[in-house]
Motif scaffolding. Structure first.
Motif, PDB file in Angstrom:
ATOM      1  N   GLU A   1       0.852  -1.190   0.000  1.00 30.65           N
ATOM      2  CA  GLU A   1       0.000   0.000   0.000  1.00 30.65           C
ATOM      3  C   GLU A   1       0.883   1.234   0.000  1.00 30.65           C
ATOM      4  O   GLU A   1       2.053   1.183   0.406  1.00 30.65           O
ATOM      5  CB  GLU A   1      -0.924  -0.005   1.219  1.00 30.65           C
ATOM      6  CG  GLU A   1      -1.865  -1.197   1.260  1.00 30.65           C
ATOM      7  CD  GLU A   1      -2.821  -1.165   2.451  1.00 30.65           C
ATOM      8  OE1 GLU A   1      -3.163  -0.043   2.888  1.00 30.65           O
ATOM      9  OE2 GLU A   1      -3.202  -2.246   2.935  1.00 30.65           O
ATOM     10  N   ALA A   2       0.344   2.346  -0.474  1.00 29.29           N
ATOM     11  CA  ALA A   2       1.104   3.600  -0.517  1.00 29.29           C
ATOM     12  C   ALA A   2       0.141   4.767  -0.402  1.00 29.29           C
ATOM     13  O   ALA A   2      -1.054   4.648  -0.704  1.00 29.29           O
ATOM     14  CB  ALA A   2       1.904   3.700  -1.815  1.00 29.29           C
TER      15      ALA A   2
ATOM     16  N   MET B   1      -3.316   7.985   7.288  1.00 32.63           N
ATOM     17  CA  MET B   1      -3.218   7.233   6.033  1.00 32.63           C
ATOM     18  C   MET B   1      -4.576   7.070   5.355  1.00 32.63           C
ATOM     19  O   MET B   1      -4.669   7.028   4.136  1.00 32.63           O
ATOM     20  CB  MET B   1      -2.584   5.862   6.285  1.00 32.63           C
ATOM     21  CG  MET B   1      -1.090   5.922   6.577  1.00 32.63           C
ATOM     22  SD  MET B   1      -0.264   4.310   6.558  1.00 32.63           S
ATOM     23  CE  MET B   1      -1.122   3.413   7.839  1.00 32.63           C
ATOM     24  N   THR B   2      -5.641   6.984   6.141  1.00 35.44           N
ATOM     25  CA  THR B   2      -6.972   6.838   5.537  1.00 35.44           C
ATOM     26  C   THR B   2      -7.379   8.096   4.787  1.00 35.44           C
ATOM     27  O   THR B   2      -8.221   8.043   3.883  1.00 35.44           O
ATOM     28  CB  THR B   2      -8.024   6.530   6.619  1.00 35.44           C
ATOM     29  OG1 THR B   2      -8.090   7.637   7.548  1.00 35.44           O
ATOM     30  CG2 THR B   2      -7.675   5.264   7.374  1.00 35.44           C
TER      31      THR B   2
ATOM     32  N   GLY C   1      -1.231  -1.697   6.400  1.00 35.20           N
ATOM     33  CA  GLY C   1      -2.113  -0.619   5.947  1.00 35.20           C
ATOM     34  C   GLY C   1      -3.579  -0.954   6.163  1.00 35.20           C
ATOM     35  O   GLY C   1      -3.941  -2.088   6.497  1.00 35.20           O
ATOM     36  N   GLY C   2      -4.429   0.037   5.928  1.00 33.96           N
ATOM     37  CA  GLY C   2      -5.853  -0.131   6.203  1.00 33.96           C
ATOM     38  C   GLY C   2      -6.659  -0.663   5.046  1.00 33.96           C
ATOM     39  O   GLY C   2      -7.817  -1.043   5.221  1.00 33.96           O
ATOM     40  N   LEU C   3      -6.094  -0.717   3.818  1.00 25.66           N
ATOM     41  CA  LEU C   3      -6.877  -1.155   2.661  1.00 25.66           C
ATOM     42  C   LEU C   3      -6.957  -2.674   2.578  1.00 25.66           C
ATOM     43  O   LEU C   3      -8.042  -3.247   2.537  1.00 25.66           O
ATOM     44  CB  LEU C   3      -6.265  -0.593   1.375  1.00 25.66           C
ATOM     45  CG  LEU C   3      -6.269   0.935   1.233  1.00 25.66           C
ATOM     46  CD1 LEU C   3      -5.615   1.354  -0.071  1.00 25.66           C
ATOM     47  CD2 LEU C   3      -7.700   1.473   1.289  1.00 25.66           C
TER      48      LEU C   3
END
Length: 735
Positions: A516-517, A627-628, A586-588
Motif C-alpha cells: 500500500e502507498a 493514512m486513511t 495498511g488499512g486497505l
C-alpha cells in the motif's frame, strides 16, 4: 606450420591433457598464500542468464585445471551431472539452485571460483557471491545475446564495482552472432566493450579463435579440446582482424592515456603495452574485454582462463571497505595483508550432516584453526574448530587461510553477512549487501503434528541460509507463511523440507505480496489518553505523513522535526517504533505501506502518565488515521517477462499475454528468423499457471523467464475487489 601451444598469455602454462591433482600439487593448493603471492590469486564468479552455459563452462575449467578427471554435462546421459550441481534437485531439474565454490590451479595461479544460479528466483546467490568476489565472468549466449537476467547480473556487478570479462558462449549453435552480442553489451548494458578474440568459423564450422592482442590463431583439437595448435593469422582473416584490432585500440584509448597517445600519433601499440592498458581499464571498470568460444564443444576455455589471469584483479588490487563500529561507522579501507588484524565475512550458510557450514571471505589478516574470533554484530567469542576448502560438495581440511581467500568454516553459529575479527584491531564490520523484497507467499502446514519439531528446525535453518526467504506466522490462523522470489524459489524449499527433513506439507494457493502507498501529504494531530485513576497513559503527537519519491531507495523514513522538549527526547524512539507499526499493516488490504515519510513536529507529554508505550500507541494510531485521508492506493508486483518461441506461435503468445494484462515492450525475430523473442511487463497475479499455458499454445517449444521489475498501482476495479475480499476475510476471522 602448426605447433602445439604453450599458452602465450600465462607465459608457459601447459595446455596438455588434464591430469588429476596429486601429491605435492594438492598440498600446494592447500598452502596459505603469503603476502608476496597475492598477485597469483584470483577470486571470480561465473554469472549469466539461465541456460547460458555457466555450469558447463565451470565443468570445463575444472577439467583443464586437473580438478576432475572426466567431463559430465548438465542433464548428461550418464546420469552423473556436472560437478558443481551437487544437489539432487539441481541434477533432476538441470539448473543451478545454490551457488557452489571450488578452487583450482592454472599454472602458478590459484583461482577461487563460485558458480552461481541463472534463474531470477535465486538472485540472492548471485548477489552474495558478487559481494565478496574480486572479478566476474559474464557469460552470454552467442545466439540470444543479452537477456533479462543478464541485465540483473550487470546491475549487481555495477553495484559492487566488480570488474568483469565477458565470454560469448555457444558459438557452435545455429544463428550465433558475436557481433550482435557485443552491440547488445554496448547498447543495453552501456558497457565499453570490445572483442579481444575473433571466432574461427561459426555454428558447425566453429573450430578455434584468433587472439587480436597476441595476433595468433588457436585451433582446439582432441576429444576434449585439450590440444591447442597455434599459428599465424590466415590471410582470409587479415581484414577482419585489422578492423577488430582498430576498434579495440579505439575503445581502450578512450579510457587509457598511454594507448591514447600512441593511437593519436598513429604509432604501433606493442602487445605488452596493450595488455597492460586493458588490465588497468578492466580493473577500474572502464572496459570489458570480450572473449569467445563454446564450452560444450570444448573451445576457448583455456584462453578464457589465460585472460582471467591477465585482466582480472588479484585481492590486493580490488578496494574493499569496512565500517568502524566505534566511530559512527566511518569507512576504513581494508588491506589484503596476512599480518594485519583479521577481518572476514560470512557470506553464505549451508546446513550439512556435520553442522552449519559458513562460507567465509577473508579480507585482511589470517583465519587460523584453533584461534579465537569475535562476531562483530553480537560480540560473541568463538574458537575456530575446522576450516575447509570447498570443491562443490567435497571438502579439504586446511590449517589456515590468508587474506583474499574464500574458504568455509564449521562450528561457528552465525547469520548470513556477519563479520568476524580477532579482536586485535578496531571494531570493524564489512558492509552488507542488497536484499530484494519477496514478491510471492505460500501458506504451509506439516501434514503430521509429529513433524512439527523437524518443520521448525528446517524453517530456522532456511531463514538463516537465505535472506530472501521470509518466514512469518499468520496472526489469525497461526499457520506458517513462506515468502520468496517466485514459484520455483518456494517450490524448492517445499521439496527440501520433504527430502532433507522428511516433512510433507500441505500447501495453500500462492498469493501475491501487494503493498500500500499514500499519494498526498496529510497532517495529523492525535491524543492518546487513558486516565482512570492510578498510573495512566497520555501522549499527544502532531506532524504529517508525506509520500516519498518513486526512485527513493528507502521505503520508510522517520523524521524528527520537534523543537524543544514538548515531546521528551527519550520518547522519540518510541514514536518511531509506533510509526513503523502503522506502516507494517495498511488499512486497505492489511499490507505493508511503502514509500512513506513520517514527520513528527510537536506533541505533548504528561509528567506522570506519559511512557514509551503511550507514545508508541499514540503515534501508531495517528499515522493509521492519517493514512486513511492520504488517498491510499494498492501496489502490485509487476514482472518483466521474456518469452522465446518459434515464429509461428507469435500471435497466440501475444494474445495470451494481452489476456493476462501484459504490456508488450518488444517483439524481435531471432537472427535466422526462425524464432521470436517477446519482452513484456505483466502483473505477477496474472502469471500463475503460465508455464502450462505456454507449453500448450507452443506445443512445448516455448520458454520463458521472469524477474521482478517494480510495484505499480492496480486499477480501480481491481482495487475495489481486493478491498472487498480483505473485508470478507476479516469478518470470517472475527466470527
Amino acid at each position: 606450420m602448426l605447433r602445439l601451444l604453450s599458452s602465450p598469455l600465462s607465459r608457459g602454462l601447459s595446455l596438455a591433457p588434464a591430469r588429476p591433482l596429486q601429491g605435492n600439487l594438492l598440498r600446494s593448493l592447500s598452502a596459505v598464500a603469503s603476502n608476496a603471492d597475492k598477485s597469483v590469486m584470483r577470486n571470480i564468479g561465473i554469472s549469466a542468464h539461465i541456460d547460458s552455459g555457466k555450469t558447463t563452462l565451470t565443468e570445463r575449467i575444472l577439467f583443464y585445471t586437473g580438478r576432475i578427471n572426466a567431463i559430465h554435462d548438465v542433464r548428461g546421459k550418464d546420469g552423473v551431472g556436472a560437478k558443481m550441481d551437487s544437489m539432487d534437485l539441481e541434477r533432476e531439474k538441470g539448473i543451478t539452485i545454490q551457488s557452489a565454490a571450488t578452487f583450482c590451479k592454472w599454472g602458478d595461479n590459484h583461482i577461487n571460483i563460485i558458480d552461481t544460479p541463472g534463474h531470477v528466483d535465486f538472485t540472492i546467490e548471485v548477489e552474495r557471491a558478487l559481494r565478496v568476489l574480486d572479478g566476474g565472468v559474464l557469460v552470454l549466449c552467442g545466439v540470444s545475446g543479452v537477456q533479462s537476467q543478464s541485465l540483473t547480473v550487470d546491475r549487481q556487478m555495477k553495484r559492487y564495482n566488480v570488474p568483469r570479462v565477458a565470454f560469448i558462449n555457444k558459438l557452435d549453435r545455429q544463428g550465433s552472432n558475436p557481433d550482435k552480442v557485443i552491440n547488445d553489451l554496448r547498447s543495453q548494458l552501456k558497457l565499453n566493450a570490445a572483442a579481444i578474440q575473433l571466432p574461427v568459423g561459426l555454428e558447425g564450422e566453429h573450430k578455434g579463435l584468433i587472439d587480436i592482442v597476441a595476433m595468433k590463431q588457436y585451433i582446439f583439437e582432441g576429444d576434449h579440446g585439450e590440444k591447442i595448435a597455434t599459428s599465424d593469422i590466415p590471410a582470409e582473416y587479415s581484414a577482419a582482424v585489422e578492423e577488430a584490432r582498430a576498434e579495440l585500440l579505439e575503445r581502450v584509448a578512450d579510457v587509457d592515456d598511454e594507448v591514447a597517445e600512441l593511437f593519436l600519433m598513429e604509432e604501433e601499440v606493442p602487445e605488452e603495452t596493450l595488455r597492460a592498458a586493458i588490465r588497468r581499464a578492466t580493473i577500474s571498470c572502464q572496459f570489458v574485454p570480450v572473449c569467445m568460444g563454446s564450452a560444450y564443444k570444448n573451445k576457448g576455455v583455456q584462453t578464457l582462463l589465460d585472460n582471467v589471469i591477465s585482466y582480472l584483479p588479484n585481492p590486493s588490487e580490488k578496494k574493499n571497505y569496512a565500517l568502524d563500529l566505534d566511530n559512527n561507522e566511518a569507512e576504513v579501507e581494508v588491506i589484503s595483508d596476512d599480518t594485519k588484524p583479521l577481518i572476514a565475512l560470512a557470506f553464505k550458510l549451508e546446513e550439512t550432516k556435520f553442522g552449519q557450514l559458513s562460507y567465509m571471505r577473508v579480507y585482511q589478516g589470517t583465519l587460523t584453526k584453533g584461534a579465537y574470533i569475535f562476531n562483530a554484530k553480537t560480540g560473541k567469542k568463538f574458537k575456530v574448530p575446522r576450516i575447509v576448502r570447498m570443491h562443490s560438495d567435497d571438502m579439504e581440511d586446511i590449517q589456515s587461510a590468508g587474506s583474499g581467500e574464500v574458504v568455509a568454516m564449521f562450528g561457528v553459529d552465525c547469520s548470513s553477512m556477519d563479520s568476524f575479527t580477532d579482536g586485535k584491531g578496531p571494531n570493524l564490520a564489512m558492509t552488507s549487501m542488497y536484499v530484494p523484497e519477496p514478491v510471492m507467499s505460500l501458506m504451509v502446514v506439516p501434514d503430521k503434528n509429529s513433524k512439527q519439531t523437524n518443520f521448525a528446525k528446517a524453517m530456522a535453518k532456511f531463514s538463516k541460509e537465505d535472506p530472501t526467504l521470509r518466514i512469518t506466522s499468520d496472526e489469525q490462523t497461526s499457520q506458517t507463511v513462506l515468502s520468496g522470489m517466485g514459484e520455483l524459489h518456494l517450490e524448492v524449499y517445499i521439496e527440501r523440507l520433504k527430502r532433507e527433513y522428511e516433512v510433507n506439507c500441505e500447501v495453500g494457493n500462492p498469493s501475491v505480496n501487494y503493498k500500500e502507498a499514500i499519494t498526498m501529504p496529510t497532517d495529523f494531530s492525535y491524543t492518546h489518553k487513558k486516565q482512570t485513576g492510578g498510573s495512566g497513559q497520555y501522549a499527544k503527537v502532531v506532524g504529517k505523513i508525506v509520500p516519498l519519491d518513486e526512485d527513493a531507495e528507502e521505503t520508510f523514513v522517520f523524521q524528527n522535526d520537534c523543537i524543544g522538549t514538548n515531546i521528551p527526547p527519550e520518547y522519540i524512539k518510541s514514536c518511531e517504533k509506533g510509526a513503523e507499526d502503522a506502516a507494517a499493516k495498511g488499512g486497505l488490504v492489511g499490507q505493508e505501506v511503502s514509500g512513506m515519510k513520517v514527520i513528527i513536529e510537536d506533541g505533548q507529554a504528561h509528567a506522570v502518565d506519559s511512557s514509551d508505550m503511550a507514545f508508541r500507541i499514540c503515534t501508531a494510531a495517528a499515522v493509521r488515521e492519517a493514512m486513511t485521508r492520504a488517498q491510499p492506493k494498492i501496489l502490485e508486483p509487476v514482472m518483466k517477462l521474456e518469452v522465446e518461441a518459434p515464429t509461428e506461435f507469435q500471435g497466440a503468445i501475444v494474445s495470451g499475454l494481452n489476456q493476462r494484462m501484459g504490456l508488450i515492450q518488444s517483439s524481435d525475430p531471432s537472427a535466422d528468423g526462425s524464432g521470436v523473442n517477446i519482452v513484456c511487463d505483466v502483473p505477477l497475479a496474472q502469471m500463475f499457471g503460465y508455464s502450462t499455458a505456454l507449453r500448450s499454445i507452443t506445443q512445448g517449444k516455448g520458454e520463458f523467464t521472469m524477474e521482478y521489475s517494480s510495484h505499480q498501482q492496480v486499477n480501480r476495479d481491481q482495487m475495489e475487489t481486493l478491498i472487498k475480499e480483505y473485508k470478507i476475510e476479516r469478518e470470517k476471522e472475527q466470527k
